[in-house]
Design an enzyme around this catalytic site. Structure first.
Site, PDB file in Angstrom:
ATOM      1  N   LEU A 118       1.902  -3.722   2.268  1.00  7.86           N
ATOM      2  CA  LEU A 118       1.208  -4.800   1.561  1.00  7.86           C
ATOM      3  C   LEU A 118       1.548  -6.112   2.238  1.00  7.86           C
ATOM      4  CD1 LEU A 118       2.153  -3.967  -2.150  1.00  7.86           C
ATOM      5  CD2 LEU A 118       0.123  -3.235  -0.917  1.00  7.86           C
ATOM      6  N   CYS A 119       0.565  -6.952   2.453  1.00  8.29           N
ATOM      7  CA  CYS A 119       0.824  -8.279   3.003  1.00  8.29           C
ATOM      8  C   CYS A 119       1.746  -9.025   2.034  1.00  8.29           C
ATOM      9  CB  CYS A 119      -0.476  -9.050   3.180  1.00  8.29           C
ATOM     10  SG  CYS A 119      -0.213 -10.767   3.695  1.00  8.29           S
TER      11      CYS A 119
END
Length: 106
Positions: free
Chosen positions: A77-78
């Site tokens: 996930l960013c």
């Protein structure tokens, strides 16, 4: 062949994520490798904990988790986008990661 998957849609917009999931599943079944799946923008919502979906809907988060666990595919996930959405500890096996790390591993 090696693939890196980049998902920007939320898990509640099933078609985009579901299409990417089916592509990834077909790729690994055909002998290809998914190096990583990176979730960006609204895609980081895949890593939320305590998501409750109606019982008649496809649980795309669970499908990604199963695929990742079965085939050792990193789900990233960013971190910037995750923090903006209030996600500080994602559900396993999702991990927080920088966008630069995605491009370094491609």
């Amino acid at each position: 062949m090696n693939f890196a998957i980049f998902i920007q849609c939320s898990p509640f917009e099933h078609q985009g994520s579901l299409s990417a999931y089916h592509f990834s599943q077909a790729a690994v079944q055909s002998g290809h490798k998914i190096q990583q799946v990176f979730f960006y923008q609204a895609g980081v919502l895949h890593g939320q904990t305590h998501v409750i979906l109606p019982s008649d809907e496809v649980n795309i988060i669970e499908l990604w988790q199963q695929l990742a666990n079965q085939h050792h595919i990193p789900l990233r996930l960013c971190i910037t986008q995750a923090e903006e959405h209030g996600i500080t500890e994602p559900v396993q096996p999702f991990k927080l990661s920088g966008l630069a790390e995605f491009f370094c591993r491609v």
